[in-house]
Design a protein around this motif. Structure first.
Motif, PDB file in Angstrom:
ATOM      1  N   GLU A 160       5.664 -10.740  43.354  1.00  0.00           N
ATOM      2  CA  GLU A 160       5.413  -9.703  44.291  1.00  0.00           C
ATOM      3  C   GLU A 160       4.734  -8.822  43.919  1.00  0.00           C
ATOM      4  N   ARG A 162       2.341  -8.582  41.765  1.00  0.00           N
ATOM      5  CA  ARG A 162       0.978  -8.863  41.617  1.00  0.00           C
ATOM      6  C   ARG A 162       0.386  -9.253  42.932  1.00  0.00           C
ATOM      7  N   ALA A 164       1.389  -7.607  45.576  1.00  0.00           N
ATOM      8  CA  ALA A 164       1.073  -6.489  46.460  1.00  0.00           C
ATOM      9  C   ALA A 164      -0.129  -5.570  45.774  1.00  0.00           C
ATOM     10  N   LEU A 166      -2.663  -7.191  44.487  1.00  0.00           N
ATOM     11  CA  LEU A 166      -3.864  -7.871  44.769  1.00  0.00           C
ATOM     12  C   LEU A 166      -4.409  -7.200  46.184  1.00  0.00           C
ATOM     13  N   ALA A 167      -3.213  -7.322  47.136  1.00  0.00           N
ATOM     14  CA  ALA A 167      -3.384  -6.825  48.389  1.00  0.00           C
ATOM     15  C   ALA A 167      -4.071  -5.459  48.525  1.00  0.00           C
ATOM     16  N   GLN A 170      -7.761  -5.508  47.553  1.00  0.00           N
ATOM     17  CA  GLN A 170      -8.430  -6.230  48.540  1.00  0.00           C
ATOM     18  C   GLN A 170      -8.728  -5.275  49.631  1.00  0.00           C
ATOM     19  N   ARG A 171      -7.537  -4.309  50.052  1.00  0.00           N
ATOM     20  CA  ARG A 171      -7.617  -3.278  50.928  1.00  0.00           C
ATOM     21  C   ARG A 171      -8.525  -2.179  50.725  1.00  0.00           C
ATOM     22  N   GLU A 174     -12.031  -3.997  51.244  1.00  0.00           N
ATOM     23  CA  GLU A 174     -12.268  -3.710  52.582  1.00  0.00           C
ATOM     24  C   GLU A 174     -12.830  -2.678  52.943  1.00  0.00           C
TER      25      GLU A 174
ATOM     26  N   LYS B 137       3.387 -24.975  37.671  1.00  0.00           N
ATOM     27  CA  LYS B 137       3.507 -23.379  37.204  1.00  0.00           C
ATOM     28  C   LYS B 137       2.694 -22.852  36.137  1.00  0.00           C
ATOM     29  N   ARG B 178      -3.184 -20.780  44.420  1.00  0.00           N
ATOM     30  CA  ARG B 178      -3.518 -19.490  44.026  1.00  0.00           C
ATOM     31  C   ARG B 178      -4.796 -19.554  43.219  1.00  0.00           C
ATOM     32  N   TRP B 210       4.904 -18.823  51.799  1.00  0.00           N
ATOM     33  CA  TRP B 210       4.396 -18.529  50.588  1.00  0.00           C
ATOM     34  C   TRP B 210       3.027 -19.158  50.367  1.00  0.00           C
ATOM     35  N   LEU B 213       0.632 -17.138  52.164  1.00  0.00           N
ATOM     36  CA  LEU B 213       0.158 -16.093  51.320  1.00  0.00           C
ATOM     37  C   LEU B 213      -0.808 -16.478  50.304  1.00  0.00           C
ATOM     38  N   GLU B 214      -0.496 -17.501  49.326  1.00  0.00           N
ATOM     39  CA  GLU B 214      -1.659 -17.885  48.563  1.00  0.00           C
ATOM     40  C   GLU B 214      -3.043 -18.019  49.019  1.00  0.00           C
ATOM     41  N   GLY B 216      -3.997 -16.997  51.730  1.00  0.00           N
ATOM     42  CA  GLY B 216      -4.623 -15.828  52.226  1.00  0.00           C
ATOM     43  C   GLY B 216      -5.150 -14.835  51.240  1.00  0.00           C
ATOM     44  N   THR B 217      -4.941 -15.126  50.053  1.00  0.00           N
ATOM     45  CA  THR B 217      -5.573 -14.342  48.866  1.00  0.00           C
ATOM     46  C   THR B 217      -7.033 -14.690  48.663  1.00  0.00           C
ATOM     47  N   HIS B 218      -7.710 -15.638  49.282  1.00  0.00           N
ATOM     48  CA  HIS B 218      -8.885 -15.943  48.993  1.00  0.00           C
ATOM     49  C   HIS B 218      -9.592 -15.667  50.525  1.00  0.00           C
ATOM     50  N   LYS B 222      -8.483 -16.193  54.639  1.00  0.00           N
ATOM     51  CA  LYS B 222      -8.123 -15.099  55.348  1.00  0.00           C
ATOM     52  C   LYS B 222      -8.474 -15.315  56.781  1.00  0.00           C
ATOM     53  N   MET B 253       0.532  -9.488  54.922  1.00  0.00           N
ATOM     54  CA  MET B 253      -0.209  -8.620  54.026  1.00  0.00           C
ATOM     55  C   MET B 253      -1.395  -8.954  53.645  1.00  0.00           C
ATOM     56  N   PHE B 254      -1.545 -10.272  53.314  1.00  0.00           N
ATOM     57  CA  PHE B 254      -2.966 -10.747  53.151  1.00  0.00           C
ATOM     58  C   PHE B 254      -3.799 -10.826  54.208  1.00  0.00           C
ATOM     59  N   VAL B 257      -5.658  -7.827  55.845  1.00  0.00           N
ATOM     60  CA  VAL B 257      -6.620  -7.229  54.878  1.00  0.00           C
ATOM     61  C   VAL B 257      -8.029  -7.113  55.758  1.00  0.00           C
ATOM     62  N   SER B 288       5.874  -5.367  50.153  1.00  0.00           N
ATOM     63  CA  SER B 288       5.229  -6.031  51.067  1.00  0.00           C
ATOM     64  C   SER B 288       4.885  -5.369  52.509  1.00  0.00           C
TER      65      SER B 288
END
Lengths: 353, 340
Positions: A160, A162, A164, A166-167, A170-171, A174, B137, B178, B210, B213-214, B216-218, B222, B253-254, B257, B288
């Protein structure tokens, strides 16, 4: 297998074995001799007979006789068939208990309760070990599970955090990108504005300069044109182009007429003078008066020029002219001069006329 | 002839389905030889014994040293389903130990396991997916799975497999994506995951969120998420289960952005449920939610709405967690930012 010692078959059909076992020496000798003879006979027989082929190298022919081991296969052993049958089972009575005779002494012993060991006390350590081990194993398993659960929770929390972070990164990226782009846009706009301003000032300056430079263009142009004769007065031009040439031609014609007249006159005078000369040639004294009259002529011309400018001395000039005309043929140069003078005189004449 | 067995009755604690294990160091090499024997029963018994032994990490290390894994790889292609099932179980238990994981990566077992994805027997597939999940993992494991090109197959399997296997696949995917998401995006994973977001099972919903979410990190992920999935995620914010809420908030959250994501989230009315999540003191989604609201506050309409709710963030400043406090401070700063 045939064993000589074992008697097979009919015992009463067999030959009686000799009772004595020690043979006579004579008998032995005789037996030996017979054997020798038999052997010799055999050898001769063998030699006479065709032999079997020689043995192969490394091998040896050996005579073998199985006589000793011969068995009569067809020997019929006399046999008798007999039957036997056991009686049916009879119930066997149980064997009586074997009680050996009693020997020795009788001794008795008895373990009373509580003498050997106390169960409750003794069982404690064993129980403790058992229970302890079981509980320990159970605790281990529970701890392992709890550890796994704790690890999992820790991992989730970390994930979580991490995410947060990361977000957030990125924010901010941006945001930074947006700000940068906005800045770039504004800078570009401002640059364009400045560029435009610069261009405008340059244009204004250029315009002012050009205006001033060209301010006296028109007058100078007009001046130049005027000087080069583009703007002409038509009447003047007309006069110049047409009137004056006509005038000149007329003047030329008049002068030519005059010249012609004069030439005529000259020739007339010449003829007259020649005639007179001829007439007076008989009297040579007049020649001398003519020659001095000719000599002062160049000197006379100048004062004559001065005199001729006077319009009042016309008749005098006429006289002088006639004198000059005599020497015209010899002095052509002066004629033109004189002509010029005469022209002038003529023009004066014309004017007075 | 004398036998080692004294009586015909076996001792009470012996399991006849297991091979007897030799003493000490000889145990595993003997099992190794038995595994290669041509007789089916011997192989099965050896595998059963191996399953028990493999819970011990020292034995796992020894197995990797001896070279068991090559035999196990060969056995994966056996025609008998019991053998395959037991082999996959052994590999799964090995993957639970760190030594085992390293050994599996070094011996390239993952590509061999890939053939079992289409196995007709359910339990074999389940064990295979459990092994993949464990391997994913680990970062090197995730990279290995990506390199073996398994992502397209896994995404396809999401459509066909039963629920519990789907959960395993989703876990594997979330760990692998991820690292890199382009393959999954190429195979249209987002559409499939969007369907899963409305699945009746709670676990599948939260895990699907989830995975999103992962993705969305790229950056390329997004874009896809912003276009299609944001409204569904916003509706998931009001789901009953806190796990689902937490994952959905994380995915949002992602997704927010990028500017298009922010607009689509605002359009779907994301602010009220997010504020509710922030107000709850014990929700997992608090961090979050605060972050998502920070993103939304950078848009003018969002800022206007949130200016009236700054006291919620003030309350968050009292949270015991350091991260939440920081996030709340940043959020307040962003909301109260003025251009001049």
């Amino acid at each position: 297998m045939y064993d000589r010692r074992v008697v097979r078959g009919n015992t009463y059909a067999l030959q009686v074995i000799p009772a004595c076992t020690h043979p006579d020496p004579l008998e032995i000798q005789r037996q030996r001799e017979t054997r020798r003879r038999a052997l010799a006979r055999k050898r001769t027989k063998e030699q006479e007979q065709s032999r079997t082929p020689e043995p192969v190298e490394g091998r040896e022919h050996v005579c073998v006789q199985t006589e000793l081991y011969l068995e009569e296969i067809s020997d019929w052993v006399i046999g008798i068939d007999t039957e036997c049958q056991t009686d049916a089972f009879l119930d066997r009575p149980p064997t009586p208990l074997f009680i050996p005779a009693k020997t020795g002494k009788d001794v008795a012993t008895q373990i009373e309760e509580g003498e050997l060991f106390d169960f409750d006390i003794e069982v404690k350590p064993i129980l403790e070990v058992l229970v302890g081990k079981t509980v320990e194993q159970a605790l281990l398993e529970v701890m392992e599970e709890e550890e796994l659960a704790r690890l999992w929770a820790h991992q989730c929390a970390y994930a979580e955090l991490r995410n947060a972070e990361l977000a957030e990164v990125q924010r901010l990226e941006e945001q930074d990108r947006r700000y940068r782009e906005e800045k770039e846009r504004r800078k570009r706009q401002h640059k364009e504005l400045l560029q435009k301003q610069k261009e405008t000032t340059e244009k204004i300056a250029a315009r002012a300069f050009a205006k001033r430079y060209l301010a006296d263009l028109i007058p100078s142009v007009f001046n130049n044109l005027h000087e080069s004769g583009f703007f002409y007065d038509p009447i003047e031009r007309d006069i110049e182009t047409e009137f004056l040439p006509w005038l000149m031609t007329e003047v030329e014609e008049t002068l030519e007429r005059k010249v012609l007249g004069r030439t005529m006159l000259d020739s007339l005078i010449r003829t007259v003078v020649e005639k007179r000369l001829d007439a007076f040639s008989s009297q040579p004294s007049f020649d001398q008066t003519e020659e001095p009259a000719e000599e002062p002529k160049p000197t006379d011309i100048e004062p004559q020029v001065a005199i001729e400018t006077d319009a009042d001395d016309q008749p005098v000039t006429e006289e002088k002219e006639t004198e000059k005309l005599v020497a015209e043929a010899q002095r052509p140069r002066r004629i033109s001069f004189m002509l010029h003078d005469s022209d002038q005189a003529e023009t004066e004449d014309l004017e007075t006329e | 002839m004398a036998h080692a067995r004294i009586s015909a009755n076996l001792p009470p604690n012996i399991d006849p389905t297991k091979a007897p294990i030799a003493f000490g160091r000889r145990g595993l090499p003997k099992l190794n030889e038995e595994l290669q024997s041509p007789e089916l029963l011997t192989q099965q018994r050896a595998l059963m014994a191996l399953c028990d032994l493999v819970h011990d990490p020292e034995k796992v290390y020894q197995m990797v040293e001896i070279g068991f894994l090559d035999n196990l790889k060969t056995l994966l292609r056996h025609h008998d389903s019991t053998i395959r099932q037991k082999t996959t179980e052994v590999l799964y238990i090995m993957a639970m130990h760190s030594v085992g994981r390293q050994g599996l990566i070094q011996n390239g077992v993952i590509s061999a396991l890939a053939e079992l994805l289409d196995d007709p027997v359910d339990i074999c597939r389940k064990n295979t997916h459990q092994t993949f999940e464990m391997m994913a993992k680990l970062p090197e494991g995730a990279v290995d799975i990506l390199r073996a090109g398994l992502i397209p197959f896994l995404v396809l399997k999401l459509k066909t497999e039963p629920d519990e296997i789907q959960e395993l696949i989703l876990d594997t995917l979330s760990n692998c994506l991820r690292v890199e998401a382009s393959e999954a995006l190429a195979n249209d994973a987002v559409t499939i995951l969007k369907e899963k977001l409305t699945h009746p099972s709670v676990a599948i919903r939260s895990k699907a969120a989830w995975v999103l979410l992962e993705i969305g990190t790229h950056p390329e992920g997004k874009n896809t998420i912003c276009e299609e999935v944001t409204p569904v995620l916003v509706s998931l914010l009001e789901d009953a289960d806190p796990e689902v809420q937490a994952s959905a908030t994380g995915a949002l959250m992602f997704a927010t952005v990028k500017p298009q994501g922010r607009f689509s989230a605002l359009g779907a009315g994301a602010i009220p449920p997010l504020l509710k999540l922030v107000a709850e003191e014990t929700s997992k989604a608090r961090l979050s939610a605060i972050k998502t609201l920070t993103m939304l506050a950078e848009v003018p309409e969002g800022r206007r709405t949130l200016l009236g709710h700054t006291d919620t963030f003030q309350q968050c400043l009292n949270d015991p967690s350091e991260a939440v406090k920081r996030a709340a401070q940043i959020a307040i700063r962003v909301i109260q930012w003025k251009p001049f």
